[in-house]
Enzyme design. Sequence first.
Site, mmCIF file in Angstrom:
data_model
loop_
_atom_site.group_PDB
_atom_site.id
_atom_site.type_symbol
_atom_site.label_atom_id
_atom_site.label_comp_id
_atom_site.label_asym_id
_atom_site.label_seq_id
_atom_site.Cartn_x
_atom_site.Cartn_y
_atom_site.Cartn_z
ATOM 1 C CE LYS A 206 -3.435 2.419 2.756
ATOM 2 N NZ LYS A 206 -4.411 2.382 3.842
ATOM 3 C CD GLU A 212 9.317 -5.982 7.179
ATOM 4 O OE1 GLU A 212 8.993 -4.899 6.620
ATOM 5 O OE2 GLU A 212 9.217 -6.155 8.409
ATOM 6 N N GLY A 267 -4.937 -1.699 5.002
ATOM 7 C CA GLY A 267 -4.102 -2.818 4.557
ATOM 8 C C GLY A 267 -4.763 -4.167 4.817
ATOM 9 N NE ARG A 268 -6.553 -3.518 10.873
ATOM 10 C CZ ARG A 268 -5.903 -2.358 10.940
ATOM 11 N NH1 ARG A 268 -4.758 -2.199 10.307
ATOM 12 N NH2 ARG A 268 -6.390 -1.341 11.632
ATOM 13 C CD GLU A 353 -1.930 -4.049 11.426
ATOM 14 O OE1 GLU A 353 -0.746 -4.398 11.542
ATOM 15 O OE2 GLU A 353 -2.480 -3.878 10.314
ATOM 16 C CG HIS A 384 -4.729 -35.522 17.351
ATOM 17 N ND1 HIS A 384 -4.942 -36.731 17.963
ATOM 18 C CD2 HIS A 384 -5.711 -35.392 16.423
ATOM 19 C CE1 HIS A 384 -5.987 -37.329 17.410
ATOM 20 N NE2 HIS A 384 -6.474 -36.527 16.473
ATOM 21 C CE LYS A 512 6.000 -0.824 10.048
ATOM 22 N NZ LYS A 512 4.900 -0.318 9.223
HETATM 23 O O1 F6P Z 1 3.363 -2.675 9.757
HETATM 24 C C1 F6P Z 1 1.994 -2.986 9.647
HETATM 25 C C2 F6P Z 1 1.489 -2.680 8.277
HETATM 26 O O2 F6P Z 1 1.449 -1.316 8.077
HETATM 27 C C3 F6P Z 1 0.134 -3.311 8.050
HETATM 28 O O3 F6P Z 1 -0.902 -2.543 8.536
HETATM 29 C C4 F6P Z 1 0.135 -3.489 6.586
HETATM 30 O O4 F6P Z 1 -0.849 -4.392 6.162
HETATM 31 C C5 F6P Z 1 1.535 -3.978 6.358
HETATM 32 O O5 F6P Z 1 2.319 -3.242 7.269
HETATM 33 C C6 F6P Z 1 2.082 -3.819 4.970
HETATM 34 O O6 F6P Z 1 2.041 -2.491 4.557
HETATM 35 P P1 F6P Z 1 2.213 -2.102 3.034
HETATM 36 O O7 F6P Z 1 1.095 -2.720 2.271
HETATM 37 O O8 F6P Z 1 2.162 -0.596 3.012
HETATM 38 O O9 F6P Z 1 3.536 -2.628 2.564
#
Ligand code: F6P
Length: 547
Positions: A206, A212, A267-268, A353, A384, A512
């Site tokens: 987003k 990452e 995002g979620r 979240e 189990h 972060k």
């Molecule tokens: O760090 C949490 C977050 O901001 C989430 O809310 C989001 O879904 C995820 O990181 C990934 O964010 P992006 O889509 O901006 O890479």
Amino acid sequence: MASLTQLPAWQALIQHKKQMRRFDMRTAFAEDAQRFAHFSLKVGDVLLDYSKNRISPETLRLLVSLARESGVEALRAAMFAGEAINVTEHRAALHTALRNPARPSLEVDGVNVMAQIRAVLDQMQRFTEAVHTGTWRGHTGQRITDIVNIGIGGSDLGPAMVCMALGPYAQPGVRVHFVSNIDPSHLATTLAQINPATSLFIIASKTFTTLETLANARSARQWLLAQLHDEAAVARHFVALSTNVQGVKAFGIDPANMFEFWDWVGGRYSLWSAIGLSIALAIGWKNFESLLAGAQAMDSHFAEAPLEQNMPVLTGLIGLWYHNFWRAETYAILPYDQRLVLLPAFLQQLDMESNGKGVTRDNRPVNYSTGPIVWGAAGTNGQHAFFELLHQGTRLIPADFLIAAENSTPLGDQHEWLIANCFAQTEALLVGKTKAVARAELIAQGMSRTQANALAPHKVFSGNRPSNTLLYRRLDPHTLGMLIALYEHKVFVQGAIWNINSFDQWGVELGKQLAPPIREALESGTITSPHDSSTTGLIQAITRPNI
Ligand code: F6P
């Protein structure tokens, strides 16, 4: 709004809980032969059985009053209308609009977002069909066989969960992979399975600033170029899903290969947006549309059904009843459906979240508990592993069981056994087993009275432990869309009552901020920013292992 705990319904629920302290579901079932009929609800193909809960008609009456008094209906109307209900980020939360493309218009800040939504859906459909028909090919002219979605959090969990869930709808000839972790082993393991000439990387972010995702995307590009030896190959092998055109350009992806979405998509809550491209590529466009339509069916139900017969409202209220009045800190998600194995992880982000918040929408610390801990695993595996604690542990853990009436890949009588196990577990949680029965069973097996007396306490199941069951015909795209939207709205209802903002996530920021100086110290070997002695010690254990 008056403080939540001062509301008449909240106060009444405190008193009611005292009366319900000894409520026994077994007695309630014995006294009301229609309890299942009274406490179950069907929406489309999804049946919710909520009869195995510590609730009476009075409990529900008070909980629904709480929803009314705390303004759930007004906030729900504001969400569907596109008002800026995400108050700390001044944004709407319009995932519902994404799955309602037939809605003629909806203005956000003077822009008709429905036109934008339809335009991106068209672009996604064209691209999906081009890949499937082989019109879109790799740089060397070969067809795309492998799609790698690089994203994390909401840009990963929803699409990965849906692609796994809808495996039986997979398009022939394409495999979809998901890479999220910055741990290089995640990407490396995937790259080892694919051929650069036939692979397409979807960079899903987003913000297009996520560490990452950008690190993995850079490594993937390097890997591709090292093998195809031509910068021009990037245009045929990389597309982006983002709200950030500048970021996408800066990374080197042509904005023509970008699928846009907007800041009013959390995002979620984004699998319904361009973030769903990997889903469309995995299951085909018609099935993606069916997923959206299923979610839309649940949206209409949530928007229109009376609170008393409203599935997301009821599940939200029952969850809140246990969390706030019975002090149940966690709830378990137990899909008796191997294809929903990723659902607990998806719901962890969705719920934790969204509602892991301690400040109200009007900026005051809350004086009640919010945000349950979500966990779970696919049945029967969980049976189990951790069900011991559900049945005999000291905690109250409400659980949601999910099960399909039909399996898309039946084998012998295995599905019947799956259903039998699912129902048996909710029954066991309900009925339990007394010491007298346990003792009698042991004696009947030939044990002496002394031995039976000693062992019987270990074989007691207290019972009276709550569960919901969600039963659906089969896990098809439409039903899955309904189930996901059900949980989205359940979380919304709880957040509305707790008067917290379910659509921001400031709690992810601090870590972060703290990572870059640590990264720098690891590289230079010199610690320049202040840390506690634990963090310093850990950094030095890496940079000076011999000291
Ligand atoms: O760090 C949490 C977050 O901001 C989430 O809310 C989001 O879904 C995820 O990181 C990934 O964010 P992006 O889509 O901006 O890479």
